[in-house]
Structure formats: structure tokens, C-alpha cells
Design an enzyme around this catalytic site. Structure first.
Site, PDB file in Angstrom:
ATOM      1  CB  SER A  29      -0.883  -0.003   1.250  1.00 55.02           C
ATOM      2  OG  SER A  29      -1.518   1.243   1.443  1.00 55.02           O
ATOM      3  CE1 TYR A  68      -4.215  -2.827   4.885  1.00 56.43           C
ATOM      4  CE2 TYR A  68      -3.493  -0.598   4.343  1.00 56.43           C
ATOM      5  CZ  TYR A  68      -3.845  -1.874   3.943  1.00 56.43           C
ATOM      6  OH  TYR A  68      -3.816  -2.196   2.607  1.00 56.43           O
TER       7      TYR A  68
END
Length: 238
Positions: free
Chosen positions: A140, A153
Site C-alpha cells: 500500500s 494497517y
């Protein structure tokens, strides 16, 4: 005969899109997810396109589940050629680190970091024995830049990037390759948790599929690389 592709987190979102895409191309597939009902629906849809599919309910952050899943795939197809480490969680949603529950922080790190470690480690033996293999892990933008309220995350994706960079270096003298894909912001249930009431355009998971095709087609040149969808689409003129 087409390669065997293993996909984690295959019951929805990008994992489901990848499963159906490669089923339509005739690849043999091993898929898993924690939600068995959703996973079996994806399996049925993939089989309807003529693909050979093994589906196993598994938590790939659990070593026993990983061993069971991979063993079933190997027993069925005899090999694993490509691993797509897709599974991850975002819980609990946007939250400042100062307010983050330590047990939830630990759970997100455990799930998102341990599962690509365990799956990669378990499949490497087959790939190294066969003298070929490709492992693609999902990262990400939050794995390169810390974003407020993306919490554990984002931290977990920093760890995944380091994990795969380390493996890429350790495998550099072999025919097994490891690379990363940053899929950008997609229209998925996870993104709904990360950015509630999102008011800007999102990619559909299906828009990522040409990038994965590109990586598979360029095996032999991808070890240690980090691919991001925005750059790929820009270069493709989309």
C-alpha cells in the site's frame, strides 16, 4: 498445462477478481479465505468457467491452516508456480495511534505480517525444488508513507515491504522471484472501513488485473521490484 496459482483472501475484492480472471485464462487455482460461504461461491463461479479449483477455508496467519491449505494444493496439483499474498485486514477503521487498542494493534500486525511470511515460507520449498516460482505480495502507499488514522494497517504494510525486500535479496541467486504490488485505493469493503463516506473516485479491483498479467508475463525480470497501479496505468496511457 497452465501454471498453478495460489491466492489468499480470495472471497472478495481483489482476491475474488484475481481468482475469476485467472480461472477464465485456464490456470489451475488454489484459493483460501476465512469466510467459507463466500469462498465457496467464488469457487463455484470459477469452476463454471472451466477452471480446476481447490478452495480451503483457512486463516493464513495460522501456521497449521497454512500448512493444511498448501498441502492440499500440492497434493491436488503437484506443484505451486505463483503465490499471490493478498489477504489482509484494516480493523478497526480510522483511528489515531494514541487511541489505538493495543490488542487490536497486535491483531492487525499479526494478521497482515505473519500471513505473507508463513505463506511465502511454506511455498518456497516447492518453488526452489522446481527451480522456478513467483511470489507477489500486496502492499500500500501506506507502506511507504505514514498516514494519520491508518494505524496498524499502515505499520503492517511497512513491515510487509521490508519482509519482501529481504526475501528478494535472499532469493536473488535463485529462479524464484518476489515482488510487491501497490493497488492504490480500490472500491472494496476494506476501503469502506478505512475511508468511510469516501467522496472521490476509486479503482475497481478488475482494473488491477492487467498489472498482474504484466508481472506474470515478465517473469525473470521482476525480483525485488515494487509495482504501483497509478504508474502502470499512466505508462499504459489510461
Amino acid at each position: 498445462m497452465k501454471d498453478v496459482i495460489v491466492i489468499t483472501g480470495a472471497s472478495r475484492g481483489l482476491g475474488k477478481a484475481l481468482t475469476l480472471h485467472y480461472a477464465n485464462q485456464g490456470y489451475r487455482l488454489g484459493i483460501c479465505a476465512r469466510n467459507e460461504d463466500e469462498l465457496m461461491k467464488v469457487k463455484e463461479e470459477a469452476i463454471a468457467s472451466g477452471a480446476e479449483v481447490v478452495a480451503v477455508r483457512a486463516d493464513v496467519a495460522n501456521p497449521k491452516d497454512v500448512d493444511r491449505f498448501v498441502s492440499v494444493v500440492e497434493a491436488t496439483f503437484g506443484t505451486i508456480d505463483i503465490l499471490l499474498n493478498n489477504a489482509s485486514i484494516f480493523d478497526p477503521g480510522p483511528q489515531l495511534l494514541a487511541d489505538y487498542d493495543e490488542h487490536m494493534f497486535q491483531d492487525v500486525l499479526h494478521t497482515n505480517v505473519l500471513n505473507p511470511f508463513l505463506m511465502t515460507k511454506r511455498t518456497l520449498a516447492t518453488m526452489l525444488t522446481n527451480n522456478h516460482g513467483l511470489i507477489i505480495s500486496i502492499t500500500s502507499a501506506a507502506g511507504k508513507t505514514g498516514f494519520a488514522e491508518w494505524g496498524a494497517y499502515g505499520v503492517s504494510k511497512f513491515a510487509v515491504e521490508g519482509l519482501m525486500q529481504t526475501w528478494a535479496d535472499e532469493l536473488s541467486e535463485t529462479e524464484t522471484e518476489v515482488c510487491l504490488v501497490d493497488p492504490g485505493e480500490m472500491n472494496t469493503a476494506m476501503h469502506d472501513i478505512a475511508v468511510p463516506n469516501c467522496d472521490y473516485p476509486l479503482l475497481e479491483p478488475e482494473e488491477l488485473l492487467p498489472l498482474f498479467d504484466h508481472i506474470i508475463q515478465h517473469r525473470g525480470t521482476v525480483n525485488g521490484k515494487r509495482f504501483d497501479i497509478d504508474s502502470f496505468l499512466e505508462e499504459a496511457g489510461q
